[in-house]
Design an enzyme around this catalytic site. Structure first.
Site, short mmCIF file in Angstrom:
data_model
loop_
_atom_site.label_atom_id
_atom_site.label_comp_id
_atom_site.label_asym_id
_atom_site.label_seq_id
_atom_site.Cartn_x
_atom_site.Cartn_y
_atom_site.Cartn_z
N GLU A 156 0.80 -1.23 0.00
CA GLU A 156 0.00 0.00 0.00
C GLU A 156 0.83 1.29 0.00
O GLU A 156 0.65 2.15 0.85
CB GLU A 156 -0.97 -0.02 1.19
CG GLU A 156 -1.90 -1.21 1.17
CD GLU A 156 -2.77 -1.32 2.42
OE1 GLU A 156 -2.72 -0.39 3.26
OE2 GLU A 156 -3.49 -2.32 2.56
N GLU A 262 -5.86 -11.19 -0.92
CA GLU A 262 -6.63 -10.99 0.32
C GLU A 262 -8.13 -11.01 0.01
O GLU A 262 -8.86 -10.08 0.35
CB GLU A 262 -6.23 -9.67 0.98
CG GLU A 262 -4.74 -9.54 1.25
CD GLU A 262 -4.35 -8.25 1.95
OE1 GLU A 262 -5.21 -7.65 2.63
OE2 GLU A 262 -3.18 -7.84 1.83
#
Length: 352
Positions: A156, A262
């Site tokens: 991220e 995920e």
């Protein structure tokens, strides 16, 4: 004839002993998609040592440590590493012949505060922060070398808004060079490991363009980056099939691996924020079924570039989406219910 009869009887005996046990073992998700990609799951230490253990072994052939390999849990103090929980999961994977992904070497949300402070409590210099990062990566990656086949090296780093890079302590102190450095040091520690950049909202056109630009620049500079991780924290109304296919087309042009790292599908559409409206209604169930069918139909079509799909948590019994982003709200984002039993959506997915 007697010899042939004896040989036939022996063959029948062998099939009714060794072979039949394998055939009687129930199939799981990993078996239905074995010709496409490994199917993994993110786990806590309690998952692999408690009631979910057999469910994990039946349905998955890859593991990710949900939290215990992140920087803060595994390296809480500069001179202290806490490997016990990560070791438990990695040993479970090794003993059961499962692949394992490492998550994550660098993330702004769970990086310990000491990383960014000097001995006097002031903001550390870039040189000090990067030297600490190198030591952390070398220590962690070396420890799990031979067990962890792929690492989410950087998690991220791209901004969701107007900025290009997320304005984190990593970026403010080091600039963008910390990203390339992390990949180079991870490769030095384990040249055989696959190294991924991992992020969410990877289907958003603006963010997707920034991610692709960053990865192209890294590749052009000779940085050892081998894959892009699409987190896949999706909803019953996001992404559309068009957006997902467009994204897979664009990322595949990079010539690197693609994994969904995920995966879960919230039963709430974007903008739903009422904590008192949290039941698993037939409408939400149907929406989730159709979204999961679309996702797996699409992923199967791109099996030539997708090298893994990992669910984020085992079942609805406990999910990171419970109480997030809406406090007090229960979510039902997975293929197994609160009793660890397959939901309707499970059967729809395996029968595509």
């Amino acid at each position: 004839m007697k010899i042939h009869s004896v040989l036939f009887a022996c063959a029948v005996f062998l099939c009714n002993t060794g072979c039949s046990r394998a055939q009687d073992k129930p199939d799981g998700l990993k078996d239905y998609f074995r010709s496409c990609f490994p199917v993994g799951v993110a786990v806590a230490p309690s998952s692999v040592s408690g009631p979910q253990r057999e469910l994990i072994l039946q349905h998955f052939n890859s593991l990710t440590a949900e939290n215990v390999m992140k920087p803060s849990p595994i390296h809480p103090e500069e001179t202290v590493y806490s490997f016990q929980n990560a070791d438990l999961i990695s040993e479970f994977a090794r003993k059961n012949g499962m692949k394992m992904r490492g998550h994550t070497l660098l993330w702004h949300k769970q990086s310990p505060a000491w990383l960014f402070k000097d001995a006097n409590g002031n903001t550390a210099t870039k040189e000090l922060v990067l030297s600490r990062l190198k030591e952390h990566i070398n220590t962690v990656v070396t420890r799990y070398k031979g067990t962890v086949y792929a690492w989410d090296v950087v998690n991220e780093a791209i901004d969701d808004g107007a900025e290009f890079y997320r304005q984190t302590d990593w970026y403010r102190i080091c600039g963008p060079e910390y990203i390339a450095a992390a990949f180079r040091w991870a490769h030095e520690a384990d040249p055989e490991a696959k190294l991924f950049y991992n992020d969410y909202n990877t289907e958003n056109p603006a963010k997707r363009a920034k991610i692709i630009k960053m990865i192209r620049e890294l590749l052009d500079s000779g940085v050892p980056i081998h894959g892009i991780g699409l987190q896949g924290h999706w909803k019953i109304n996001y992404p559309s099939e068009t957006d997902l296919r467009k994204s897979l087309d664009e990322y595949s042009k990079l010539g690197i691996d693609i994994q969904v790292t995920e995966l879960d599908v919230s039963v709430y559409p974007s903008g739903h924020n009422d904590p008192n409206d949290d039941s698993f209604t037939p409408e939400r169930e149907n929406g989730q079924i159709e979204q999961y069918k679309m996702i797996f139909r699409t992923l199967r079509d791109y099996k030539n570039v997708i090298t893994g799909v990992t669910f984020w948590n085992v079942s609805d019994q406990k999910s990171w989406l419970d109480n997030f982003p809406v406090p007090g709200r229960k979510d039902y984002p997975l293929l197994f219910d609160q009793d660890n039993k397959p939901k309707k959506v499970y059967y729809e997915v395996i029968n595509l």
